[in-house]
Scaffold this motif. Sequence first.
Motif, PDB file in Angstrom:
ATOM      1  N   ALA A 200      -3.647  14.277   2.165  1.00 58.99           N
ATOM      2  CA  ALA A 200      -3.958  15.136   1.014  1.00 58.99           C
ATOM      3  C   ALA A 200      -2.732  15.896   0.511  1.00 58.99           C
ATOM      4  O   ALA A 200      -2.718  16.369  -0.622  1.00 58.99           O
ATOM      5  CB  ALA A 200      -5.076  16.100   1.387  1.00 58.99           C
TER       6      ALA A 200
ATOM      7  N   VAL B 180     -10.845  11.104  13.523  1.00 59.42           N
ATOM      8  CA  VAL B 180     -11.870  10.436  12.693  1.00 59.42           C
ATOM      9  C   VAL B 180     -13.143  10.216  13.525  1.00 59.42           C
ATOM     10  O   VAL B 180     -14.265  10.488  13.066  1.00 59.42           O
ATOM     11  CB  VAL B 180     -11.333   9.085  12.152  1.00 59.42           C
TER      12      VAL B 180
ATOM     13  N   LEU C 234      -8.763   2.121   4.569  1.00 58.17           N
ATOM     14  CA  LEU C 234      -8.393   2.145   5.991  1.00 58.17           C
ATOM     15  C   LEU C 234      -9.597   1.853   6.888  1.00 58.17           C
ATOM     16  O   LEU C 234      -9.447   1.255   7.963  1.00 58.17           O
ATOM     17  CB  LEU C 234      -7.744   3.489   6.338  1.00 58.17           C
ATOM     18  N   ASP C 235     -10.789   2.225   6.433  1.00 62.11           N
ATOM     19  CA  ASP C 235     -11.996   1.884   7.211  1.00 62.11           C
ATOM     20  C   ASP C 235     -12.064   0.373   7.418  1.00 62.11           C
ATOM     21  O   ASP C 235     -12.513  -0.115   8.444  1.00 62.11           O
ATOM     22  CB  ASP C 235     -13.269   2.321   6.468  1.00 62.11           C
TER      23      ASP C 235
ATOM     24  N   ARG D 115      -8.269  -1.086   9.331  1.00 60.80           N
ATOM     25  CA  ARG D 115      -7.994  -0.747  10.734  1.00 60.80           C
ATOM     26  C   ARG D 115      -8.576  -1.798  11.682  1.00 60.80           C
ATOM     27  O   ARG D 115      -8.097  -1.960  12.805  1.00 60.80           O
ATOM     28  CB  ARG D 115      -8.509   0.665  11.052  1.00 60.80           C
TER      29      ARG D 115
ATOM     30  N   ASP E 180      -1.229  13.690   7.124  1.00 60.77           N
ATOM     31  CA  ASP E 180      -1.937  14.575   6.195  1.00 60.77           C
ATOM     32  C   ASP E 180      -1.833  14.023   4.776  1.00 60.77           C
ATOM     33  O   ASP E 180      -1.023  14.458   3.967  1.00 60.77           O
ATOM     34  CB  ASP E 180      -1.323  15.980   6.285  1.00 60.77           C
TER      35      ASP E 180
ATOM     36  N   TYR F  70       0.757   2.820  13.109  1.00 63.50           N
ATOM     37  CA  TYR F  70       0.481   2.654  11.675  1.00 63.50           C
ATOM     38  C   TYR F  70      -1.019   2.563  11.340  1.00 63.50           C
ATOM     39  O   TYR F  70      -1.844   2.405  12.228  1.00 63.50           O
ATOM     40  CB  TYR F  70       1.316   1.564  11.025  1.00 63.50           C
ATOM     41  N   GLU F  71      -1.279   2.724  10.077  1.00 61.65           N
ATOM     42  CA  GLU F  71      -2.651   2.866   9.549  1.00 61.65           C
ATOM     43  C   GLU F  71      -3.386   4.027  10.226  1.00 61.65           C
ATOM     44  O   GLU F  71      -4.583   3.961  10.492  1.00 61.65           O
ATOM     45  CB  GLU F  71      -3.406   1.540   9.623  1.00 61.65           C
ATOM     46  N   GLY F  72      -2.612   5.060  10.508  1.00 61.36           N
ATOM     47  CA  GLY F  72      -3.146   6.266  11.150  1.00 61.36           C
ATOM     48  C   GLY F  72      -2.849   6.216  12.635  1.00 61.36           C
ATOM     49  O   GLY F  72      -3.248   5.268  13.317  1.00 61.36           O
TER      50      GLY F  72
ATOM     51  N   GLY G  66       2.358  12.088   6.052  1.00 57.75           N
ATOM     52  CA  GLY G  66       2.053  10.892   6.844  1.00 57.75           C
ATOM     53  C   GLY G  66       0.590  10.952   7.248  1.00 57.75           C
ATOM     54  O   GLY G  66      -0.284  10.370   6.594  1.00 57.75           O
TER      55      GLY G  66
ATOM     56  N   TYR H 161       0.871  -1.186   0.000  1.00 59.12           N
ATOM     57  CA  TYR H 161       0.000   0.000   0.000  1.00 59.12           C
ATOM     58  C   TYR H 161       0.903   1.229   0.000  1.00 59.12           C
ATOM     59  O   TYR H 161       1.605   1.477   0.994  1.00 59.12           O
ATOM     60  CB  TYR H 161      -0.860  -0.064   1.264  1.00 59.12           C
TER      61      TYR H 161
ATOM     62  N   LEU I 239       1.021   4.744   0.275  1.00 64.21           N
ATOM     63  CA  LEU I 239       0.351   6.016   0.604  1.00 64.21           C
ATOM     64  C   LEU I 239       1.330   7.016   1.223  1.00 64.21           C
ATOM     65  O   LEU I 239       1.529   8.111   0.709  1.00 64.21           O
ATOM     66  CB  LEU I 239      -0.824   5.739   1.563  1.00 64.21           C
ATOM     67  N   THR I 240       1.978   6.610   2.323  1.00 67.88           N
ATOM     68  CA  THR I 240       2.786   7.543   3.120  1.00 67.88           C
ATOM     69  C   THR I 240       4.005   8.047   2.348  1.00 67.88           C
ATOM     70  O   THR I 240       4.614   7.310   1.575  1.00 67.88           O
ATOM     71  CB  THR I 240       3.225   6.839   4.416  1.00 67.88           C
TER      72      THR I 240
ATOM     73  N   MET J 129      -9.163   6.279   2.155  1.00 65.71           N
ATOM     74  CA  MET J 129      -9.910   6.288   3.422  1.00 65.71           C
ATOM     75  C   MET J 129     -10.807   5.052   3.540  1.00 65.71           C
ATOM     76  O   MET J 129     -10.935   4.459   4.609  1.00 65.71           O
ATOM     77  CB  MET J 129     -10.773   7.561   3.533  1.00 65.71           C
ATOM     78  N   GLN J 130     -11.411   4.658   2.413  1.00 65.38           N
ATOM     79  CA  GLN J 130     -12.287   3.474   2.441  1.00 65.38           C
ATOM     80  C   GLN J 130     -11.483   2.207   2.743  1.00 65.38           C
ATOM     81  O   GLN J 130     -11.961   1.319   3.443  1.00 65.38           O
ATOM     82  CB  GLN J 130     -13.025   3.324   1.108  1.00 65.38           C
TER      83      GLN J 130
HETATM   84  N1  COS Z   1     -14.756   7.294   3.356  1.00 65.72           N
HETATM   85  C1  COS Z   1     -15.156   8.027   2.292  1.00 65.72           C
HETATM   86  N2  COS Z   1     -14.870   9.329   2.170  1.00 65.72           N
HETATM   87  C2  COS Z   1     -14.153   9.917   3.149  1.00 65.72           C
HETATM   88  C3  COS Z   1     -13.704   9.204   4.285  1.00 65.72           C
HETATM   89  C4  COS Z   1     -14.048   7.837   4.368  1.00 65.72           C
HETATM   90  N3  COS Z   1     -13.670   7.101   5.415  1.00 65.72           N
HETATM   91  N4  COS Z   1     -13.017  10.043   5.084  1.00 65.72           N
HETATM   92  C5  COS Z   1     -13.037  11.242   4.495  1.00 65.72           C
HETATM   93  N5  COS Z   1     -13.713  11.163   3.320  1.00 65.72           N
HETATM   94  C6  COS Z   1     -13.994  12.247   2.372  1.00 65.72           C
HETATM   95  C7  COS Z   1     -14.656  13.417   3.089  1.00 65.72           C
HETATM   96  O1  COS Z   1     -16.062  13.235   3.153  1.00 65.72           O
HETATM   97  C8  COS Z   1     -14.268  14.568   2.201  1.00 65.72           C
HETATM   98  O2  COS Z   1     -15.117  14.529   1.071  1.00 65.72           O
HETATM   99  P1  COS Z   1     -15.656  15.894   0.366  1.00 65.72           P
HETATM  100  O3  COS Z   1     -14.429  16.624  -0.076  1.00 65.72           O
HETATM  101  O4  COS Z   1     -16.478  15.386  -0.779  1.00 65.72           O
HETATM  102  O5  COS Z   1     -16.413  16.625   1.433  1.00 65.72           O
HETATM  103  C9  COS Z   1     -12.874  14.209   1.752  1.00 65.72           C
HETATM  104  O6  COS Z   1     -12.774  12.792   1.891  1.00 65.72           O
HETATM  105  C10 COS Z   1     -11.804  14.882   2.578  1.00 65.72           C
HETATM  106  O7  COS Z   1     -12.010  14.506   3.938  1.00 65.72           O
HETATM  107  P2  COS Z   1     -11.399  15.333   5.163  1.00 65.72           P
HETATM  108  O8  COS Z   1     -11.722  16.778   4.990  1.00 65.72           O
HETATM  109  O9  COS Z   1     -11.811  14.682   6.424  1.00 65.72           O
HETATM  110  O10 COS Z   1      -9.820  15.141   4.895  1.00 65.72           O
HETATM  111  P3  COS Z   1      -8.568  15.623   5.718  1.00 65.72           P
HETATM  112  O11 COS Z   1      -7.540  16.060   4.753  1.00 65.72           O
HETATM  113  O12 COS Z   1      -8.977  16.575   6.811  1.00 65.72           O
HETATM  114  O13 COS Z   1      -7.995  14.265   6.354  1.00 65.72           O
HETATM  115  C11 COS Z   1      -7.723  12.480   7.943  1.00 65.72           C
HETATM  116  C12 COS Z   1      -8.667  13.444   7.176  1.00 65.72           C
HETATM  117  C13 COS Z   1      -6.737  13.210   8.836  1.00 65.72           C
HETATM  118  C14 COS Z   1      -8.662  11.660   8.784  1.00 65.72           C
HETATM  119  C15 COS Z   1      -6.997  11.594   6.906  1.00 65.72           C
HETATM  120  O14 COS Z   1      -6.018  12.347   6.209  1.00 65.72           O
HETATM  121  C16 COS Z   1      -6.315  10.389   7.533  1.00 65.72           C
HETATM  122  O15 COS Z   1      -6.958   9.376   7.824  1.00 65.72           O
HETATM  123  N6  COS Z   1      -5.003  10.460   7.763  1.00 65.72           N
HETATM  124  C17 COS Z   1      -4.230   9.317   8.263  1.00 65.72           C
HETATM  125  C18 COS Z   1      -3.681   8.536   7.136  1.00 65.72           C
HETATM  126  C19 COS Z   1      -3.183   7.207   7.554  1.00 65.72           C
HETATM  127  O16 COS Z   1      -3.877   6.447   8.185  1.00 65.72           O
HETATM  128  N7  COS Z   1      -1.949   6.928   7.147  1.00 65.72           N
HETATM  129  C20 COS Z   1      -1.345   5.654   7.380  1.00 65.72           C
HETATM  130  C21 COS Z   1      -1.021   5.052   6.079  1.00 65.72           C
HETATM  131  S1  COS Z   1      -1.193   3.338   6.002  1.00 65.72           S
HETATM  132  S2  COS Z   1       0.252   2.668   7.062  1.00 65.72           S
END
Ligand code: COS
Length: 382
Positions: A134, A372, A238-239, A242, A132, A362-364, A130, A122, A124-125, A235-236
């Motif tokens: 986006a 969240v 990780l849902d 996790r 953040d 990890y995984e957030g 990390g 995967y 991503l990071t 994000m889906q």
């Molecule tokens: N499922 C579907 N859509 C999602 C979602 C989810 N679980 N979580 C967020 N979204 C959507 C939001 O609805 C939003 O959509 P719109 O733009 O249409 O409104 C969009 O994604 C952006 O969401 P949000 O504003 O919450 O994004 P942020 O940049 O504030 O980030 C966090 C949210 C911090 C929660 C996210 O960046 C995150 O989970 N970071 C951790 C990453 C991680 O786990 N890294 C480890 C890597 S694997 S080892």
Amino acid sequence: MDFELDQELLALKESVQKLVQEKVAPRAGELDEIGGYPWDIKEAFAEGRVLAIPFPTEYGGTGGKALPMAIAVEEISKVSCSVAMMLSGQCLGSAAITIAGSEEQKQRFLPDLARGKTLAAYGLTEPDAGSDVASLQTTAVRDGNDYVVTGSKRFITYGDIADVMTLFVKTVDPNTKEKKVSCLVAEKGPGWNVSKLEHKIGIKGSTTTELFLEDFRVPVANLLGKEGDGFKIAMQVLDKTRTSIAAQAVGMAQGALDCAVQFAREHLENGKPIGRRQGIQMKLADMEMKTEAARFLTYMAADKYDRHDPDRGRYSACAKAFASDLAMEVIGGAIQVLGEFGYTKKYPVERMFRDAKVQQIYEGTNEIQRIVIARSLLGKGF
Ligand code: COS
């Protein structure tokens, strides 16, 4: 949900337990010492269909549900979290394809992954992205039928040995020049360079890498969904996954508790087992309560995921943070029961203590999980 596991899940638990006792238990300590990926165990897991658990039946898997994943990961983690990563990593690396792939993409990638013929990562990071997500910087620029990818990825599990990687990049809209997060299925090839292997305090039987991607070509046909879908796909994924990290934590807490109970029964002081002392009994009871609570929440989160509950993301974040925080307490408690012995390599609890720390990260990170959870409670705009 009904918390009595049904016959199918009990049978799965038993078969994984058997495989783990045969193939993993004799190697768990050694793997922690020497590190690297245990290819022989991978073969056994492929043959025993353990690596097929993350995949739907129509693509050669056993169903692809989160609850059986949690049960299997928990069983493996009781003995070795490094080896549990083999299954968790295969799920994490491939889930974007299962969630967002076209029928053609699923047919192309999933059957080999389900057979354990290929391995997934995967991507991503990044060094500057990390928590953040986006702000990731890796770019994919269109060149004919390919994207040309340039950038760095960091802390990528199995980045060295994976055959495919669900890779998160920024694509550029040709009209607006806007950069959007997109997800590609990258196949190993020229330009996929491993620039570093991390030396970690735990989970040493799984590899963690830094990747440098340079003129790395990925066919446009390997784009999952549309350009710009990548963030939501990440994000889906990780849902779902996790819940598997929560299961690692539960498994390790249980493994440590089992070790502490056995020690309290067998270790004598002044001719009596230390388990007769109330101080020890209080500790064991606390460890049991915490482990059961974490297990209950983990199974519930996985079940909610499988039922497409609208709050599944919140529950998986709750389970991941709760179980991993409690695992640190429980494993620390086990070391305390064993006293000086718990601080030595004679018992697995010191390894579990080192292995468990990463689940809070990890995984957030668990701080991200709390964001969240809170945002899910508060609703849009927070
Ligand atoms: N499922 C579907 N859509 C999602 C979602 C989810 N679980 N979580 C967020 N979204 C959507 C939001 O609805 C939003 O959509 P719109 O733009 O249409 O409104 C969009 O994604 C952006 O969401 P949000 O504003 O919450 O994004 P942020 O940049 O504030 O980030 C966090 C949210 C911090 C929660 C996210 O960046 C995150 O989970 N970071 C951790 C990453 C991680 O786990 N890294 C480890 C890597 S694997 S080892």
